[in-house]
Enzyme design. Structure first.
Site, short mmCIF file in Angstrom:
data_model
loop_
_atom_site.label_atom_id
_atom_site.label_comp_id
_atom_site.label_asym_id
_atom_site.label_seq_id
_atom_site.Cartn_x
_atom_site.Cartn_y
_atom_site.Cartn_z
N TRP A 120 0.85 -1.19 0.00
CA TRP A 120 0.00 0.00 0.00
C TRP A 120 0.89 1.25 0.00
O TRP A 120 1.83 1.36 0.79
CB TRP A 120 -0.90 -0.04 1.24
CG TRP A 120 -1.88 1.08 1.37
CD1 TRP A 120 -2.71 1.57 0.42
CD2 TRP A 120 -2.14 1.84 2.56
NE1 TRP A 120 -3.47 2.59 0.94
CE2 TRP A 120 -3.15 2.77 2.25
CE3 TRP A 120 -1.63 1.80 3.87
CZ2 TRP A 120 -3.65 3.67 3.19
CZ3 TRP A 120 -2.13 2.69 4.80
CH2 TRP A 120 -3.13 3.62 4.47
N ASP A 154 -0.34 -5.44 9.48
CA ASP A 154 -1.38 -4.50 9.07
C ASP A 154 -2.62 -5.31 8.77
O ASP A 154 -2.63 -6.16 7.87
CB ASP A 154 -0.94 -3.71 7.83
CG ASP A 154 -1.91 -2.58 7.49
OD1 ASP A 154 -2.94 -2.44 8.18
OD2 ASP A 154 -1.64 -1.84 6.53
N LYS A 163 -13.38 -0.71 6.52
CA LYS A 163 -13.97 -1.63 5.55
C LYS A 163 -14.98 -2.57 6.19
O LYS A 163 -16.12 -2.68 5.74
CB LYS A 163 -12.89 -2.45 4.85
CG LYS A 163 -12.06 -1.67 3.85
CD LYS A 163 -10.92 -0.95 4.54
CE LYS A 163 -10.03 -0.22 3.56
NZ LYS A 163 -9.01 0.58 4.29
#
Length: 350
Positions: free
Chosen positions: A76, A157, A193
């Site tokens: 990312w 993460d 999310k």
């Protein structure tokens, strides 16, 4: 919450809403985690997953004196911004293998074996962003062996727990396995999310240590760092998450909802794959169904991505990353036709 007249808009503690941090940490570690049973774990509320990454980075660099962090290639984009801003020497380990459109396990292990001791290794817990490629359980075990042998510090993460596969236990398995092997680690959690709380900036930094005595010292240092950055976290999103995770009825409802969302993305992957096969699109496309999560690393090159945009109004990253959330039963034929056209008319990078 709306009917609870005891709620107000006073500041939360610097470490956040205790009901939230406890429930969030339990979610990512599991109810029966040895770290929780032995009082070796805690949570610290953050400004979503990005805030958890930044706070943890400040702590690891300024308080724990780590200097080098290894991140997957690719990763990312904001990971690089955060770690560079804090002052880490950022190194990459191989992850994506273009030839197979899958995990470069040999390259990854070789790079980690060559990492200097006391380096940090960033691992995506599930639904690797941007590739959608996750290691198998057996591969995770090999990764853990190398991390332990090189004395690397593990930083997970975990932005997609529950949202990747629809199965919370499956998505958190790499983390629970590392904990079971005695690792100290940090976990960045996001509820953007899996709860849809994007603008509430609701996150948690889960901390697992070997000794319960260290928790208080770590919390104190995190509080000092957070105080200087944002003082204290927002309340509303954290209270929503805490309410759902601690209420059996609401928790069951939420679990079903994320399963529905995850299954829809999986179905779209399968439909797109089958349509490309049916059209005889050159190349192999099984990576679309082998990958997991919101994104697919399609293998399309920059010129092919440009054709998707100019001829079909389909927008993907120049890396070929496509958001599978945007693929629906009503547009999957259009998407498949666009990919087929791009591959058959533009010089292939596949």
């Amino acid at each position: 919450m709306a009917a609870d007249h005891s709620l107000n808009h006073e500041y939360l503690p610097i470490a956040g809403l205790p009901e939230f941090t406890q429930a969030a940490t339990k979610l990512v570690l599991g109810d029966d985690s040895p770290a929780l049973v032995e009082n070796r774990a805690m949570g610290f509320q953050t400004l979503s997953g990005t805030g958890a990454l930044r706070l943890a980075s400040e702590f690891l660099k300024l308080r724990a004196n780590f200097k080098v962090i290894y991140v997957p290639d690719p990763t990312w984009g904001n990971h690089l911004s955060i770690f560079n801003t804090v002052g880490f020497e950022v190194r990459r380990y191989r992850y994506w293998k273009p030839e197979t459109r899958g995990l470069d396990l040999d390259g990854m292990l070789e790079d980690l074996k060559n990492a200097p001791e006391d380096s940090i290794v960033l691992l995506h817990a599930c639904a690797h962003n941007p590739t959608g490629v996750d290691p198998t359980h057996e591969q995770w075990k090999q990764i853990a062996e190398v991390v332990k042998s090189r004395n690397l510090f593990t930083f997970f993460d975990a932005a997609y727990i529950g949202f990747a596969s629809g199965d919370i236990e499956k998505d958190r398995w790499p983390i629970t396995f590392f904990v079971s092997q005695g690792f100290e680690l940090l976990v960045s959690q996001s509820f953007a999310k899996n709860f849809g709380l994007y603008n509430e900036r609701c996150g948690n930094l889960a901390v697992v240590v070997r000794s319960s005595e260290a928790k208080g010292r770590i919390k104190s240092q995190l509080e000092k760092l957070a105080r200087a950055m944002y003082s204290n976290p927002p309340n509303h999103g954290a209270r929503i998450v805490a309410t759902v995770l601690t209420n059996p009825t609401l928790y069951a409802q939420w679990s079903e909802h994320i399963r529905t969302m995850s299954n829809r993305i999986t179905q779209m992957r399968e439909q797109l794959y089958q349509k490309l096969k049916l059209m005889g699109t050159p190349g192999t496309w099984n990576h679309i169904v082998d990958q997991i999560g919101m994104f697919s690393y399609t293998g399309l090159n920059v010129k092919q991505v440009e054709l998707l945009k100019t001829e079909f109004h389909i927008y993907a990253m120049n890396s070929g990353r496509l958001s599978m959330c945007g693929v629906t039963s009503s547009n999957v034929d259009h998407v498949a036709k666009a990919i087929h056209t791009a591959v058959t008319t533009v010089s292939s990078g596949l």
